[in-house]
Design a protein around this motif. Structure first.
Motif: not given
Length: 572
Positions: A212-223, A398-411
């Motif tokens: 779940v994208p969130s600024d307080i998330g402890e996971d960093t997601i590469v998109c 090979s295109d540009e990537i972005t980074f976002t913070k998120g909360i892991e809720v399921g795995h």
């Protein structure tokens, strides 16, 4: 439910130790109270939300054919020792002994317990496939519990386990769970991404996290917006950079130089007046008892999850300074691959391969090598060991990537035969041959989901619940209970709404209107019906919490408006 005697202690002010919106609002709205660090009581309002989320999970899990059961929380140590995780899991595993000095653990997850069960009970391929699930309290001894129920030591989780006779069967079970998780999170009103992930201490391959994208998330997601690639930063791949093999034996001979006090990459770069990208960063680890020297270009970071995966290690830890002194004859900051010794396994990131004229530690305090060349001056095994960084390209397109913070809720995980082989969970196939069951496991953190829902659904006044998980559908408020007309109109509506199947919180407290409205905004139910000065004309006000819309409507038109905002399936 009448609010006057409903156990829902709200707070006017933000608790001083609550760092996140979800933690503050869960405390202020009377959903939870802390008993100890990382341990929370769910009050009636919070329990209603838990139950709503659990019901959605049960409905979607049951659609897949999964069967609900309940496994023990208390696990004998022997089970975890058979799987190898008694030591590998680390200090987060809560351990205890009974009066007979037998060791147990409080289950943080249930792979061992469910594998032992199926190993004893299922003997033939005819009984497979089977998927079971449970909703239960789990325990992890978090080093630093924080953010309320987002990182706690006791939490509510749904975990499921699939048992198949073939890899194709596992793929089908995994697909069903992926689709079920997508439906669950969508119904709960969450915006989320399913991303490739590292399997961690659970093990297996082919895992996805639901973030779940969130600024307080402890996971960093590469998109990657171009091709849709998404991965946890621990898993995100870095494509090998092209290199010139001829350069491996070119350049000037390596030379040992004096670098007094220059321990860090930054200090070495400044002392020798070279860019950080010209330095080889060397980090020593212990992997399942073996000393490993991991190498990466100086301006990059080693990704320990990738390193562990490349090594196939069950347990990985950095070497303490005392061990570095004993095994390298040097000090941290001065170790390196040249002359490291035959007992040290050297693994290097692709970024090191082809570095010509590199700087690296000389395994002697206050000395470094310059002009070092990989494969000329030292040999290493190569792999993707580094953390992806800004400026890197998408590993798919090979295109540009972005980074976002998120909360892991399921795995969700494809475990394969990791646990069934270790614990002897085998079945007889069509030819009577014994084969290990092929497993998958699938977890949702229900407590975390509630916090994540609030993080994505709140404003300056309080929570804004999605209708499907709101503790009640409607907040009914009589502005002045002393007014007989208002009181009787509110009572009549309360009974009519309940008869229609709506869940209603009726504020029948003898409080000022401002207090009632402030609490209503804080609690954040989807609809508020206010019985006020126009009650004598059978006119009420309806407010939509999510949009701020307000309507004054005759009572007879109320029902159509309610149904627009609270779907029939939300009414139980």
């Amino acid at each position: 439910m009448r609010q006057q005697h409903y156990f829902m202690p709200t707070l006017r002010d933000n608790p001083a130790d609550a760092e996140t919106a979800s933690h503050r609002l869960m405390l202020r709205a009377g959903l939870i109270r802390q008993l100890a660090a990382g341990v929370y009581t769910y009050l009636p309002l919070g329990q209603r939300v838990l139950r709503k989320v659990q019901n959605i999970i049960r409905e979607e899990m049951d659609k897949t054919g999964a069967q609900e059961m309940l496994l023990p929380t208390l696990h004998p140590a022997e089970l975890w020792k058979r799987s190898g995780r008694w030591d590998d899991y680390g200090q987060e595993l809560m351990r205890l002994k009974d009066r007979h000095d037998r060791e147990f653990a409080l289950g943080p997850t249930h792979e061992e317990a469910v594998t032992a069960l199926f190993g004893n009970e299922v003997k033939s391929y005819k009984k497979l496939p089977v998927t079971v699930y449970q909703i239960q309290t789990k325990f992890r001894d978090e080093r630093r519990p924080r953010f309320g129920v987002l990182r706690s030591r006791e939490f509510v989780m749904k975990d499921a386990y699939s048992f198949d006779a073939s890899p194709e069967g596992l793929n089908d079970s995994y697909r069903k769970m992926y689709e079920a998780y997508t439906a669950i999170l969508t119904r709960c009103g969450l915006r989320f991404k399913a991303v490739e992930a590292d399997s961690g201490t659970i093990g297996g391959t082919g895992t996805h996290e639901f973030i779940v994208p969130s600024d307080i998330g402890e996971d960093t997601i590469v998109c990657c917006d171009s091709c849709g690639y998404a991965a946890n930063i621990e898993k995100a791949e870095v494509a090998p950079a092209p290199y010139d093999a001829a350069a491996e034996h070119a350049g000037q001979p390596a030379e040992k130089v004096h670098t007094p006090g220059a321990r860090t990459i930054d200090e070495v770069a400044r002392y020798l007046n070279v860019p950080q990208r010209q330095i080889i960063k060397s980090v020593a680890f212990r992997a399942d008892g073996q000393t490993v020297l991991a190498l990466v270009r100086g301006d990059y970071e080693i990704n320990e999850a990738k390193l562990k995966s490349v090594l196939g290690a069950g347990h990985l830890e950095m070497l303490p300074e005392s061990a570095i002194v004993n095994e390298f004859g040097s000090a941290p900051g001065f170790i390196g691959p040249v002359g490291a010794g035959p007992s040290v396994k050297i693994v290097a990131d692709y970024s090191v391969r082809g570095m010509n004229g590199a700087v690296c530690g000389a395994n002697e305090p206050d000395f470094h090598w310059v002009n070092a060349v990989p494969e000329r001056d030292f040999h290493a095994e190569y792999g993707d060991l580094r953390q992806i960084a800004a400026g890197d390209c998408c590993p798919r397109c090979s295109d540009e990537i972005t980074f976002t913070k998120g909360i892991e809720v399921g795995h969700i995980f494809k475990l394969g035969t990791k646990y069934s082989e270790a614990m002897g969970a085998v079945f007889l196939d069509e030819n009577g041959q014994a084969r290990p069951m092929i497993m998958g496991c699938y977890g949702i953190g229900i407590s975390r989901m509630i916090a994540a829902i609030i993080e994505q659904n709140h404003d300056a006044d309080g929570i804004v619940w999605p209708a499907a998980v709101a503790p009640f559908h409607i907040h009914l408020i009589a502005v002045h209970l002393q007014d007989k007309v208002q009181r009787e109109a509110a009572e009549r509506l309360y009974h009519l709404l309940r008869e229609q199947g709506y869940e209603v919180l009726y504020d029948d407290r003898d409080e000022r209107p401002g207090v009632k409205f402030k609490d209503a905004d804080l609690i954040g139910l989807p609809l508020r019906i206010t019985v006020g000065k126009k009650a004598a004309d059978n006119v009420v006000e309806i407010s939509v919490r999510g949009t701020g819309e307000r309507f004054e409507v005759p009572e007879k038109e109320l029902w159509k408006l309610i149904r627009r905002y609270v779907e029939p399936y939300d009414c139980k």
